[in-house]
Enzyme design. Structure first.
Site, PDB file in Angstrom:
ATOM      1  N   CYS A 171      -2.603   1.572 -13.081  1.00  0.00           N
ATOM      2  CA  CYS A 171      -1.253   1.872 -13.547  1.00  0.00           C
ATOM      3  C   CYS A 171      -0.892   3.318 -13.232  1.00  0.00           C
ATOM      4  O   CYS A 171      -1.676   4.229 -13.511  1.00  0.00           O
ATOM      5  CB  CYS A 171      -1.183   1.622 -15.053  1.00  0.00           C
ATOM      6  SG  CYS A 171       0.483   1.802 -15.700  1.00  0.00           S
ATOM      7  N   LYS A 179       3.917   7.639  -4.588  1.00  0.00           N
ATOM      8  CA  LYS A 179       3.444   8.962  -4.173  1.00  0.00           C
ATOM      9  C   LYS A 179       1.967   8.927  -3.790  1.00  0.00           C
ATOM     10  O   LYS A 179       1.284   9.936  -3.806  1.00  0.00           O
ATOM     11  CB  LYS A 179       3.676   9.969  -5.306  1.00  0.00           C
ATOM     12  CG  LYS A 179       5.142  10.176  -5.627  1.00  0.00           C
ATOM     13  CD  LYS A 179       5.349  11.361  -6.553  1.00  0.00           C
ATOM     14  CE  LYS A 179       6.783  11.482  -7.036  1.00  0.00           C
ATOM     15  NZ  LYS A 179       7.798  11.300  -5.992  1.00  0.00           N
ATOM     16  N   ARG A 180       1.494   7.747  -3.492  1.00  0.00           N
ATOM     17  CA  ARG A 180       0.121   7.532  -3.013  1.00  0.00           C
ATOM     18  C   ARG A 180      -0.936   7.916  -4.056  1.00  0.00           C
ATOM     19  O   ARG A 180      -2.051   8.291  -3.698  1.00  0.00           O
ATOM     20  CB  ARG A 180      -0.136   8.291  -1.697  1.00  0.00           C
ATOM     21  CG  ARG A 180       0.939   8.172  -0.649  1.00  0.00           C
ATOM     22  CD  ARG A 180       1.221   6.760  -0.208  1.00  0.00           C
ATOM     23  NE  ARG A 180       0.095   6.087   0.414  1.00  0.00           N
ATOM     24  CZ  ARG A 180       0.150   4.826   0.870  1.00  0.00           C
ATOM     25  NH1 ARG A 180       1.279   4.129   0.767  1.00  0.00           N
ATOM     26  NH2 ARG A 180      -0.903   4.272   1.398  1.00  0.00           N
ATOM     27  N   LEU A 181      -0.564   7.803  -5.342  1.00  0.00           N
ATOM     28  CA  LEU A 181      -1.587   8.046  -6.367  1.00  0.00           C
ATOM     29  C   LEU A 181      -2.537   6.858  -6.504  1.00  0.00           C
ATOM     30  O   LEU A 181      -3.720   7.031  -6.816  1.00  0.00           O
ATOM     31  CB  LEU A 181      -0.919   8.300  -7.720  1.00  0.00           C
ATOM     32  CG  LEU A 181      -0.673   9.764  -8.085  1.00  0.00           C
ATOM     33  CD1 LEU A 181       0.277   9.870  -9.268  1.00  0.00           C
ATOM     34  CD2 LEU A 181      -1.999  10.463  -8.407  1.00  0.00           C
ATOM     35  N   ALA A 182      -2.011   5.655  -6.251  1.00  0.00           N
ATOM     36  CA  ALA A 182      -2.846   4.457  -6.400  1.00  0.00           C
ATOM     37  C   ALA A 182      -4.068   4.516  -5.476  1.00  0.00           C
ATOM     38  O   ALA A 182      -5.199   4.295  -5.935  1.00  0.00           O
ATOM     39  CB  ALA A 182      -2.022   3.194  -6.164  1.00  0.00           C
ATOM     40  N   LEU A 447      -8.650 -11.315 -16.533  1.00  0.00           N
ATOM     41  CA  LEU A 447      -7.670 -10.960 -17.572  1.00  0.00           C
ATOM     42  C   LEU A 447      -6.370 -10.539 -16.914  1.00  0.00           C
ATOM     43  O   LEU A 447      -6.355  -9.995 -15.831  1.00  0.00           O
ATOM     44  CB  LEU A 447      -8.191  -9.791 -18.416  1.00  0.00           C
ATOM     45  CG  LEU A 447      -9.500  -9.992 -19.141  1.00  0.00           C
ATOM     46  CD1 LEU A 447      -9.782  -8.805 -20.044  1.00  0.00           C
ATOM     47  CD2 LEU A 447      -9.486 -11.274 -19.958  1.00  0.00           C
TER      48      LEU A 447
HETATM   49  C1  LIG Z   1     -17.284  -1.054  -5.255  1.00  0.00           C
HETATM   50  C2  LIG Z   1     -16.241  -0.683  -6.167  1.00  0.00           C
HETATM   51  C3  LIG Z   1     -14.835  -0.829  -5.606  1.00  0.00           C
HETATM   52  C4  LIG Z   1     -13.764  -0.513  -6.604  1.00  0.00           C
HETATM   53  C5  LIG Z   1     -12.310  -0.554  -6.085  1.00  0.00           C
HETATM   54  C6  LIG Z   1     -11.964  -1.805  -5.299  1.00  0.00           C
HETATM   55  C7  LIG Z   1     -10.484  -2.006  -5.069  1.00  0.00           C
HETATM   56  C8  LIG Z   1      -9.647  -2.167  -6.308  1.00  0.00           C
HETATM   57  C9  LIG Z   1      -8.206  -2.301  -5.980  1.00  0.00           C
HETATM   58  C10 LIG Z   1      -7.297  -2.225  -7.199  1.00  0.00           C
HETATM   59  C11 LIG Z   1      -7.156  -3.524  -7.910  1.00  0.00           C
HETATM   60  C12 LIG Z   1      -6.230  -3.434  -9.086  1.00  0.00           C
HETATM   61  C13 LIG Z   1      -5.988  -4.751  -9.779  1.00  0.00           C
HETATM   62  C14 LIG Z   1      -4.870  -4.567 -10.782  1.00  0.00           C
HETATM   63  O1  LIG Z   1      -4.950  -3.771 -11.661  1.00  0.00           O
HETATM   64  S1  LIG Z   1      -3.444  -5.542 -10.572  1.00  0.00           S
HETATM   65  C15 LIG Z   1      -2.260  -4.780 -11.635  1.00  0.00           C
HETATM   66  C16 LIG Z   1      -1.408  -3.815 -10.883  1.00  0.00           C
HETATM   67  N1  LIG Z   1      -0.668  -2.951 -11.780  1.00  0.00           N
HETATM   68  C17 LIG Z   1       0.658  -3.004 -11.943  1.00  0.00           C
HETATM   69  O2  LIG Z   1       1.351  -3.811 -11.357  1.00  0.00           O
HETATM   70  C18 LIG Z   1       1.264  -2.026 -12.930  1.00  0.00           C
HETATM   71  C19 LIG Z   1       2.618  -1.526 -12.505  1.00  0.00           C
HETATM   72  N2  LIG Z   1       2.539  -0.893 -11.192  1.00  0.00           N
HETATM   73  C20 LIG Z   1       2.006   0.340 -10.970  1.00  0.00           C
HETATM   74  O3  LIG Z   1       1.536   1.011 -11.883  1.00  0.00           O
HETATM   75  C21 LIG Z   1       2.000   0.857  -9.524  1.00  0.00           C
HETATM   76  O4  LIG Z   1       3.014   0.211  -8.803  1.00  0.00           O
HETATM   77  C22 LIG Z   1       0.632   0.645  -8.801  1.00  0.00           C
HETATM   78  C23 LIG Z   1      -0.442   1.485  -9.504  1.00  0.00           C
HETATM   79  C24 LIG Z   1       0.219  -0.820  -8.787  1.00  0.00           C
HETATM   80  C25 LIG Z   1       0.769   1.125  -7.348  1.00  0.00           C
HETATM   81  O5  LIG Z   1       1.201   2.430  -7.334  1.00  0.00           O
HETATM   82  P1  LIG Z   1       2.509   2.881  -6.491  1.00  0.00           P
HETATM   83  O6  LIG Z   1       3.476   1.767  -6.567  1.00  0.00           O
HETATM   84  O7  LIG Z   1       2.941   4.207  -6.987  1.00  0.00           O
HETATM   85  O8  LIG Z   1       1.980   2.957  -4.969  1.00  0.00           O
HETATM   86  P2  LIG Z   1       1.272   4.198  -4.256  1.00  0.00           P
HETATM   87  O9  LIG Z   1       2.250   4.933  -3.433  1.00  0.00           O
HETATM   88  O10 LIG Z   1       0.506   5.024  -5.226  1.00  0.00           O
HETATM   89  O11 LIG Z   1       0.236   3.451  -3.314  1.00  0.00           O
HETATM   90  C26 LIG Z   1       0.653   2.504  -2.396  1.00  0.00           C
HETATM   91  C27 LIG Z   1      -0.581   1.768  -1.915  1.00  0.00           C
HETATM   92  O12 LIG Z   1      -1.146   1.012  -3.022  1.00  0.00           O
HETATM   93  C28 LIG Z   1      -1.233  -0.360  -2.649  1.00  0.00           C
HETATM   94  N3  LIG Z   1      -1.076  -1.183  -3.856  1.00  0.00           N
HETATM   95  C29 LIG Z   1       0.046  -1.419  -4.556  1.00  0.00           C
HETATM   96  N4  LIG Z   1      -0.220  -2.210  -5.600  1.00  0.00           N
HETATM   97  C30 LIG Z   1      -1.540  -2.471  -5.558  1.00  0.00           C
HETATM   98  C31 LIG Z   1      -2.408  -3.250  -6.369  1.00  0.00           C
HETATM   99  N5  LIG Z   1      -1.959  -3.928  -7.439  1.00  0.00           N
HETATM  100  N6  LIG Z   1      -3.703  -3.298  -6.060  1.00  0.00           N
HETATM  101  C32 LIG Z   1      -4.183  -2.622  -4.986  1.00  0.00           C
HETATM  102  N7  LIG Z   1      -3.405  -1.887  -4.175  1.00  0.00           N
HETATM  103  C33 LIG Z   1      -2.091  -1.819  -4.467  1.00  0.00           C
HETATM  104  C34 LIG Z   1      -0.113  -0.561  -1.660  1.00  0.00           C
HETATM  105  O13 LIG Z   1      -0.329  -1.722  -0.874  1.00  0.00           O
HETATM  106  C35 LIG Z   1      -0.192   0.723  -0.861  1.00  0.00           C
HETATM  107  O14 LIG Z   1      -1.293   0.658   0.034  1.00  0.00           O
HETATM  108  P3  LIG Z   1      -0.998   0.415   1.609  1.00  0.00           P
HETATM  109  O15 LIG Z   1      -0.082  -0.757   1.684  1.00  0.00           O
HETATM  110  O16 LIG Z   1      -0.358   1.677   2.121  1.00  0.00           O
HETATM  111  O17 LIG Z   1      -2.332   0.173   2.243  1.00  0.00           O
END
Ligand SMILES: CCCCCCCCCCCCCC(=O)SCCNC(=O)CCNC(=O)[C@H](O)C(C)(C)COP(=O)(O)OP(=O)(O)OC[C@H]1O[C@@H](n2cnc3c(N)ncnc32)[C@H](O)[C@@H]1OP(=O)(O)O
Length: 447
Positions: A171, A179-182, A447
């Site tokens: 989140c 802003k590419r924080l994700a 979940l």
């Molecule tokens: C070995 C251990 C590994 C651990 C980690 C493994 C991976 C885990 C992965 C995470 C699993 C999480 C599972 C859950 O929690 S799913 C729940 C997702 N949360 C929400 O929907 C809450 C409301 N939304 C937000 O808070 C923001 O919009 C989020 C944080 C989702 C993105 O923030 P923002 O909108 O400000 O964007 P940005 O400019 O920072 O970044 C843009 C980049 O982020 C990519 N993006 C967008 N949404 C998601 C998403 N849901 N999973 C993965 N990536 C996502 C997007 O394609 C782009 O990348 P690219 O297209 O340029 O390539």
């Protein structure tokens, strides 16, 4: 339910908000190519439609390869290294961030009603690591503006045991989006998980990313149709009256199954054995330790039923007292309804794990599961739940129609990080509609 249109608006709402985790975009036909994903194309994930001949890790690293320093953040921000979810004030910060930003409801009419009990259950299973609760604060004010959580979650992918975590609850504050924080949150949680010698992860999202290993669809069963109608979730189909709709979704007060009761800790060994056996049918399951399953199915057993998050029930064999033949569970995560004089809360239940010893044939299994989950609906209703949700995973497709679940618009994509696997059936047909003639091979419930 044969005609899902009558709760379309509910499906849309849940899609938009319920898990912030869903999307109506068709996942199998990606609009973008791998090269278009600026961040994801740099990560060890499979390409769309990649033919997988050998399942396994994509890249092989060791702890020695992992940087010890956190990823740099813009000067405005800092890592919330003190974040400690055993502290009430820190849990409140996470609660606030999620409450205000996780949900995407344009009118701010509905909000997830996370409780301390829910966050404790979801974020602190046995073996959880404080440092996997990753936060970002604004340096000047200390305000938490970003969060992502990793929890232990070893997997079994077909025959292979995979040491893994589950990543969830990413989140970013609404004002700081795009802003590419994700990507930084993801890279930092990856680094911290890698430092513990774990290199694989399971996650789900509504958005299409490279590249889902499975795709499921949401299904919704109204339990209180008139309330859902009152607050604008369900609408009245043209050829129906309100009375007909209420009648359609009315449940009997009592179920059919004898020996039904709330699960007790003394049942745990049998529940564990039942689930392990039942889940052999799936190709993607969580490889639970005993402590983990106890946590996920019992949560805090001392909690009163009213505030319990997870509800687990068993069927005790009447012919053989003490013998448990079946169990099912669901968790509760309600919404707050803002600006509504009549209703302040929407009760939502989500189907969790279940198992039965019924293994005669598919028809008998279908009957048994329909009866079992039918009991779950009746109990959920008695707990004040207004809508009961599940995805097309496990053997759910066997009972969805008979129990009048409506097919939702929401899609849930399953992803494995740094692991290539052949596609796993998520219970959908080639149009991504629920395929009631088949069952999924996804056994893990997210979940
Ligand atoms: C070995 C251990 C590994 C651990 C980690 C493994 C991976 C885990 C992965 C995470 C699993 C999480 C599972 C859950 O929690 S799913 C729940 C997702 N949360 C929400 O929907 C809450 C409301 N939304 C937000 O808070 C923001 O919009 C989020 C944080 C989702 C993105 O923030 P923002 O909108 O400000 O964007 P940005 O400019 O920072 O970044 C843009 C980049 O982020 C990519 N993006 C967008 N949404 C998601 C998403 N849901 N999973 C993965 N990536 C996502 C997007 O394609 C782009 O990348 P690219 O297209 O340029 O390539």
């Amino acid at each position: 339910m044969s005609n899902p249109a009558d709760n379309k608006s509910l499906a849309e709402l849940l899609k938009q908000m319920a898990l912030a985790n869903q999307s109506s975009e068709p996942a199998a036909v990606p609009e973008k190519k791998l090269e278009d994903y600026k961040f994801w194309k740099t990560q060890p994930v499979p390409n769309f439609n990649e033919q997988v001949s050998k399942e396994g890790p994509i890249e092989n690293k060791t702890v020695k390869d992992i940087p010890l320093e956190p990823y740099p953040l813009l000067d405005l921000f800092e890592w919330a290294d003190d974040l400690d979810l055993t502290r009430d004030d820190h849990r409140d910060e996470v609660f606030q961030l999620l409450y205000e930003n996780y949900v995407e409801d344009a009118d701010s009419t509905f909000r997830f009603k996370y409780t301390t009990e829910f966050l404790d259950w979801a974020l602190k299973p046995p073996g959880y690591k404080k440092e996997w609760h990753v936060g970002v604060r604004v340096k000047a004010t200390g305000r938490l503006i970003g969060f992502i959580a990793g929890t232990p979650c070893d997997l079994k992918v077909r025959e292979q045991l995979v040491k893994s975590v589950e990543i969830n609850f990413i989140c970013v504050h609404k004002k700081l989006r795009s802003k590419r924080l994700a990507p930084i949150l993801i890279k930092e949680v990856t680094r911290r998980v890698n430092l513990q010698g774990i290199f694989q992860d399971l996650y789900t999202a509504g958005v299409v990313l490279p590249s889902p290993v499975s795709v499921c669809r949401y299904n919704h069963r109204p339990l209180n149709w008139s309330k859902l109608y009152d607050i604008g979730f369900s609408y009245l189909p043209e050829n129906a009256t309100k009375t007909q709709m209420i009648a359609k979704y009315t449940l009997t007060k009592e179920g059919k199954l004898n020996g039904l009761r709330r699960a007790e800790l003394k049942d745990f060994d049998q529940i564990f054995a039942l689930l392990q056996k039942f889940q052999e049918r799936y190709e993607l399951v969580q490889d639970f330790t005993r402590d983990e399953l106890k946590h996920w199915l019992f949560g805090n057993v001392d909690l009163q039923d009213k505030v319990k998050v997870i509800h687990t029930f068993v069927i005790e064999d009447e012919a053989e007292p003490g013998k448990i033949t079946d169990f099912f569970s669901f968790y509760l995560l309600p919404f707050s309804i803002l600006d509504n004089e009549e209703h302040s809360e929407l009760g939502c239940a989500y189907l969790f794990y279940y198992a039965t010893d019924c293994d005669e044939n598919q028809a008998a299994l279908k009957r048994r599961l329909t009866d079992l989950i039918g009991e779950a609906l009746i109990i959920a209703k008695s707990l004040g739940v207004d809508v009961f949700n599940c995805v097309s995973c496990q053997d759910n497709n066997l009972f969805l129609q008979d129990l009048k679940f409506g097919q939702g618009d929401g899609i849930l994509n399953y992803y494995l990080f740094n692991y290539k696997a052949k596609a796993i059936n998520g219970g959908l047909d080639s149009q991504q509609k629920v395929d009631y003639d088949t069952v999924s091979k996804v056994g893990v419930v997210m979940l």
